[in-house]
Design an enzyme around this catalytic site. Structure first.
Site, PDB file in Angstrom:
ATOM      1  N   HIS A 133       0.677  -1.269  -0.016  1.00 12.87           N
ATOM      2  CA  HIS A 133       0.152  -0.098   0.057  1.00 12.87           C
ATOM      3  C   HIS A 133       0.784   1.235  -0.089  1.00 12.87           C
ATOM      4  O   HIS A 133       0.675   2.224  -0.727  1.00 12.87           O
ATOM      5  CB  HIS A 133      -1.162  -0.063   1.209  1.00 12.87           C
ATOM      6  CG  HIS A 133      -2.001   1.276   0.865  1.00 12.87           C
ATOM      7  ND1 HIS A 133      -3.032   0.992  -0.195  1.00 12.87           N
ATOM      8  CD2 HIS A 133      -2.205   2.364   1.307  1.00 12.87           C
ATOM      9  CE1 HIS A 133      -3.860   2.131  -0.044  1.00 12.87           C
ATOM     10  NE2 HIS A 133      -3.422   3.065   0.769  1.00 12.87           N
TER      11      HIS A 133
ATOM     12  N   HIS B 277     -10.854   1.200  -9.774  1.00 14.10           N
ATOM     13  CA  HIS B 277     -10.253   2.311  -8.819  1.00 14.10           C
ATOM     14  C   HIS B 277      -8.795   2.762  -9.074  1.00 14.10           C
ATOM     15  O   HIS B 277      -8.389   3.784  -9.195  1.00 14.10           O
ATOM     16  CB  HIS B 277     -10.479   1.864  -7.098  1.00 14.10           C
ATOM     17  CG  HIS B 277      -9.434   2.432  -6.269  1.00 14.10           C
ATOM     18  ND1 HIS B 277      -9.386   3.467  -6.052  1.00 14.10           N
ATOM     19  CD2 HIS B 277      -8.314   1.697  -5.701  1.00 14.10           C
ATOM     20  CE1 HIS B 277      -8.268   3.960  -5.391  1.00 14.10           C
ATOM     21  NE2 HIS B 277      -7.681   2.581  -4.935  1.00 14.10           N
ATOM     22  N   PHE B 278      -8.074   1.529  -8.972  1.00 14.94           N
ATOM     23  CA  PHE B 278      -6.514   2.154  -9.021  1.00 14.94           C
ATOM     24  C   PHE B 278      -6.231   2.711 -10.331  1.00 14.94           C
ATOM     25  O   PHE B 278      -5.070   3.147 -10.636  1.00 14.94           O
ATOM     26  CB  PHE B 278      -5.543   0.927  -8.436  1.00 14.94           C
ATOM     27  CG  PHE B 278      -5.540  -0.304  -9.057  1.00 14.94           C
ATOM     28  CD1 PHE B 278      -4.802  -0.500 -10.316  1.00 14.94           C
ATOM     29  CD2 PHE B 278      -5.998  -1.522  -8.483  1.00 14.94           C
ATOM     30  CE1 PHE B 278      -4.581  -1.591 -11.068  1.00 14.94           C
ATOM     31  CE2 PHE B 278      -5.607  -2.860  -9.295  1.00 14.94           C
ATOM     32  CZ  PHE B 278      -5.098  -2.676 -10.658  1.00 14.94           C
ATOM     33  N   HIS B 279      -6.837   2.193 -11.565  1.00 13.86           N
ATOM     34  CA  HIS B 279      -6.456   2.847 -12.768  1.00 13.86           C
ATOM     35  C   HIS B 279      -6.600   4.128 -12.580  1.00 13.86           C
ATOM     36  O   HIS B 279      -6.026   5.126 -13.598  1.00 13.86           O
ATOM     37  CB  HIS B 279      -7.367   2.197 -13.928  1.00 13.86           C
ATOM     38  CG  HIS B 279      -6.405   0.779 -14.355  1.00 13.86           C
ATOM     39  ND1 HIS B 279      -6.652  -0.409 -13.971  1.00 13.86           N
ATOM     40  CD2 HIS B 279      -5.608   0.527 -15.465  1.00 13.86           C
ATOM     41  CE1 HIS B 279      -5.951  -1.140 -14.251  1.00 13.86           C
ATOM     42  NE2 HIS B 279      -5.148  -0.682 -15.222  1.00 13.86           N
TER      43      HIS B 279
ATOM     44  N   ARG C 117     -11.811  -9.650 -10.901  1.00 13.12           N
ATOM     45  CA  ARG C 117     -10.548  -8.976 -11.471  1.00 13.12           C
ATOM     46  C   ARG C 117      -9.668 -10.352 -12.026  1.00 13.12           C
ATOM     47  O   ARG C 117      -9.498 -11.360 -11.640  1.00 13.12           O
ATOM     48  CB  ARG C 117      -9.795  -8.038 -10.663  1.00 13.12           C
ATOM     49  CG  ARG C 117      -9.063  -8.801  -9.245  1.00 13.12           C
ATOM     50  CD  ARG C 117      -8.693  -7.652  -8.247  1.00 13.12           C
ATOM     51  NE  ARG C 117      -7.306  -7.161  -8.657  1.00 13.12           N
ATOM     52  CZ  ARG C 117      -6.643  -6.565  -7.964  1.00 13.12           C
ATOM     53  NH1 ARG C 117      -6.810  -6.605  -6.525  1.00 13.12           N
ATOM     54  NH2 ARG C 117      -5.338  -5.961  -8.211  1.00 13.12           N
ATOM     55  N   ARG C 118      -8.359  -9.887 -12.580  1.00 12.96           N
ATOM     56  CA  ARG C 118      -7.259 -10.740 -12.800  1.00 12.96           C
ATOM     57  C   ARG C 118      -7.978 -12.263 -13.271  1.00 12.96           C
ATOM     58  O   ARG C 118      -7.451 -13.122 -13.065  1.00 12.96           O
ATOM     59  CB  ARG C 118      -6.431 -11.115 -11.562  1.00 12.96           C
ATOM     60  CG  ARG C 118      -6.082  -9.960 -10.885  1.00 12.96           C
ATOM     61  CD  ARG C 118      -5.460 -10.289  -9.547  1.00 12.96           C
ATOM     62  NE  ARG C 118      -4.263  -9.492  -9.555  1.00 12.96           N
ATOM     63  CZ  ARG C 118      -2.974  -9.698  -8.585  1.00 12.96           C
ATOM     64  NH1 ARG C 118      -3.376 -10.545  -7.773  1.00 12.96           N
ATOM     65  NH2 ARG C 118      -2.210  -8.744  -8.637  1.00 12.96           N
TER      66      ARG C 118
ATOM     67  N   TYR D 165       1.630   5.119  -2.871  1.00 15.10           N
ATOM     68  CA  TYR D 165       2.354   6.574  -2.287  1.00 15.10           C
ATOM     69  C   TYR D 165       3.423   6.803  -2.948  1.00 15.10           C
ATOM     70  O   TYR D 165       3.757   7.747  -3.147  1.00 15.10           O
ATOM     71  CB  TYR D 165       2.107   7.007  -0.830  1.00 15.10           C
ATOM     72  CG  TYR D 165       0.710   6.636  -0.380  1.00 15.10           C
ATOM     73  CD1 TYR D 165      -0.111   7.611  -0.623  1.00 15.10           C
ATOM     74  CD2 TYR D 165       0.165   5.653   0.466  1.00 15.10           C
ATOM     75  CE1 TYR D 165      -1.541   7.510  -0.420  1.00 15.10           C
ATOM     76  CE2 TYR D 165      -1.236   5.353   0.624  1.00 15.10           C
ATOM     77  CZ  TYR D 165      -1.936   6.290   0.353  1.00 15.10           C
ATOM     78  OH  TYR D 165      -3.228   6.297   0.653  1.00 15.10           O
TER      79      TYR D 165
END
Lengths: 578, 85
Positions: A221, A377-379, A440-441, A225
């Site tokens: 995680h 989300h993370f895209h 996903r995946r 950042y």
């Protein structure tokens, strides 16, 4: 605008660090598009053009999320540390670091491309990759540490020569980011070197799976950042000037980067809400801290918005409306194309950040965990502000390093808008699909999206179809970026080669606040919070893990027999024979 | 490696069920989306969740963690309405 001139060696180093990941990115982008085709059922095969779905997915993740981001953070860090401290680049450590990282990346890429490491970028045990995949990842990470060690020396030298002065914000951002990176990656390097490598070589028989997962997410995680903070640096230090204004508050910026140091790491188990071996109490505590890490981003939203509004007022904006000032920003000034990359990243990140808060919530997480909502989300984080910041700044730096100017500036200016449209369509498809249970995946083309399969799910057809439309637009935008790069190589040098960034100015003249002008108190708080959050998690893992696991290959349901019992001299059978 | 055991469970409407989940090989996912039952099967650990099936119907189980080349074919379902059908 201060200019600095880089030596030949410094320039070569910067080219290497910027261009290795951009070259590999062609593969990463290619398999981004391919995945949307597989997932929608347009390709209903296990592999296409000699690349297996999961092999390609591993490439996509490792190249785009680990290699590109780490190389860029180091390249940009070298330049920022040199530019903003005025101290000469520490070339020995810089070159050692660049060589270790490049060797590691080539090893990792070779293992994935030869089909011996289709384990995705999270490399969850007990699925085993080739030992050199673990070695390659370790070198990529530890190589970046060496660059950081050089910066510590540069920072100390600056500090000695500038007693009592405020640390430049860009230096705080770069150093804070690498302090986070160094601390978090110790866990994953330990897991790679001490647990996974000997196990993959048959030196140890089994591995503690929950332990490797917990160590991965200690790193995993904070990793997000680490991707983001170089772009935050651009938001704080460069974007206000590019918009025609000034930064709202230097101290607020520093507080933000220090808060990231405190909150980035002790939040990792929110990726493990759905798994055993970690108790509810630890998960709940880290869930609360995850809301803490949203705080610096909220401060950023206000500070950057205030800086941009200030720019609009300086440019003659006078209406009283709440959002009217936004129309005054230089969205389509081709000579200031970097602005468009940063502002588009910021717009995408509003949604990336908000969906992140959804994932942090324990209850909502059980609705979306490991569904397509997550990549949705993370895209909007890593493929939003992070990716746009990286390619925009790479283009900006390559122009200045080479003394050339790109000829297709209108296209350079348009790429981020095209990317943003593609990303919103693509992510919407993934997120709605995720809310309908799409995993996903998963190579859905040969099962869930195949009308002849008993697993066929017609309710996922249009959501996966939407991701194809988004994927094609994204692919086109990235394609245009590579056209720009090739054109840049082909043009002639017209200027001298130097580095300069938009001059950093602040609206308010603030006092030097001692605790915002030193890393020490923040490092202490950071380590204390990490200990409070993670010691119970690690104790849980040892207490609640039963059997350890032998290695498995992704294609084979039976465990691999790599481990050989060492022949012991004191073996009772041998003794009987004597 | 690429199957749920049992792969079919029959339940009466309104059944409150304790699910205990583990994996005998690699990491798998276990998602029954309609009831937000979302677990990860990790070798070496045992997961537990309790769910009530209030509505009759067929609840598909989806493996949503990559578990090797057969990942997309993992199949399982819970049929609620038993024995009244």
């Amino acid at each position: 605008m201060t200019k600095i001139y880089l030596s030949k060696s410094e320039k070569r180093l910067s080219y290497l660090l910027l261009c290795v990941p951009l070259a590999l990115l062609t593969l990463g982008i290619y398999h981004g598009l391919m995945q949307t085709l597989y997932r929608s059922g347009m390709i209903s095969q296990t592999s296409f053009a000699a690349l297996d779905y999961y092999q390609g997915l591993t490439l996509h993740g490792v190249i785009n999320a680990l290699v590109l981001t780490t190389f860029f953070a180091v390249a940009f860090g070298h330049i920022c540390m040199t530019y903003y401290t005025g101290v000469k680049m520490h070339l020995t450590t810089a070159w050692i670091s660049a060589i270790i990282m490049t060797v590691g990346t080539l090893l990792t890429a070779a293992m994935i491309l030869s089909g011996q490491a289709s384990v995705l970028y999270t490399f969850y045990a007990p699925m085993k990759a080739h030992p050199l995949f673990y070695v390659g990842n370790t070198l990529l990470i530890t190589g970046s540490w060496v660059a950081f060690f050089g910066w510590i020396g540069m920072y100390r030298k600056w500090r000695r020569e500038h007693k009592g002065e405020r640390i430049p914000l860009a230096v705080v951002a770069t150093m804070a980011n690498f302090i986070i990176w160094f601390v978090c990656s110790i866990a994953v390097v330990y897991s790679l070197v001490a647990l996974l490598l000997p196990w993959s070589m048959g030196i140890t028989a089994t591995v503690n799976v929950p332990l490797t997962r917990t160590l991965f997410w200690f790193f995993g995680h904070a990793l997000v950042y680490f991707w983001l903070l170089p772009v935050y640096l651009m938001f704080y230090v460069m974007l206000p000037t590019l918009a025609g204004g000034k930064q709202y508050s230097d101290n607020a910026g520093k507080l933000v980067f220090f808060l990231f140091m405190v909150f980035s790491i002790p939040v990792g188990t929110h990726h493990q809400f759905s798994e055993p071996a970690i108790t509810q109490g630890v998960k709940f505590f880290q869930s609360l801290l995850t809301y803490g890490v949203a705080l610096p981003s909220f401060i950023t939203a206000f500070t950057i918005a205030a800086s941009l509004e200030f720019a609009a007022w300086r440019k003659g904006h006078r209406s009283k409306g709440l959002f009217g000032w936004m129309t005054k920003l230089p969205f389509f000034e081709k000579d200031r194309y970097l602005f468009s990359y940063l502002i588009c990243g910021l717009i995408i990140f509003i949604f990336g950040g908000l969906t992140g808060i959804i994932n942090a919530s324990y209850v909502l997480n059980s609705l979306v965990h490991n569904t397509a909502f997550l990549p949705g989300h993370f895209h909007m984080t890593v493929a939003g502000p992070v990716f746009l910041g990286i390619i925009g700044m790479s283009l900006y730096l390559l122009e200045r390093l080479s003394g050339k100017e790109i000829r297709l500036k209108r296209i350079a200016n348009a790429i981020p808008y095209l990317w943003t449209i593609g990303m919103f369509i693509f992510s919407a498809g993934l997120m709605v699909g995720g809310l309908r249970g799409e995993p996903r995946r998963t190579n859905m083309g040969i099962s869930y999206m195949d009308p002849d399969s008993p697993l066929y799910r017609p309710d996922w057809v249009w959501t996966t179809g939407t991701t194809v439309i988004g994927g094609v637009i994204l692919f086109a935008a990235a394609g245009l970026f590579f056209v720009l790069l090739i054109d840049l190589i082909l043009t002639k040098k017209t200027k001298e080669s130097y580095i300069s960034f938009p001059t950093y100015r602040t609206i308010h003249q603030e006092k030097v606040v001692p605790f915002l002008n030193s890393f020490k108190p923040w490092i202490i708080i950071m380590l204390a919070l990490v200990a409070v959050a993670y010691i119970p998690a690690i104790l849980n893992v040892f207490e609640y893990t039963g059997k350890e696991a032998p290695p498995y290959a992704p294609q084979n349901p039976a465990p691999l027999e790599l481990y050989q019992q060492p022949d012991e001299a004191g073996d009772p059978e041998t003794m009987n024979l004597e | 490696m690429w199957s749920f055991e049992p792969h079919e469970i029959r339940l009466p409407v309104g059944a409150e069920v304790d699910f205990y989940l583990t994996s005998k090989d690699v990491v798998h996912g276990f998602n029954i989306h309609k009831v937000s039952l979302n677990m990860t099967a990790v070798p070496g650990g045992i997961n537990k969740e309790t769910v009530t099936f209030k509505e009759p119907g067929v609840y598909k189980i989806v493996c949503h963690e990559y578990c090797g080349s057969g990942h997309q074919h993992m199949m399982g379902e819970i049929i609620v309405n038993y024995p009244n059908n």
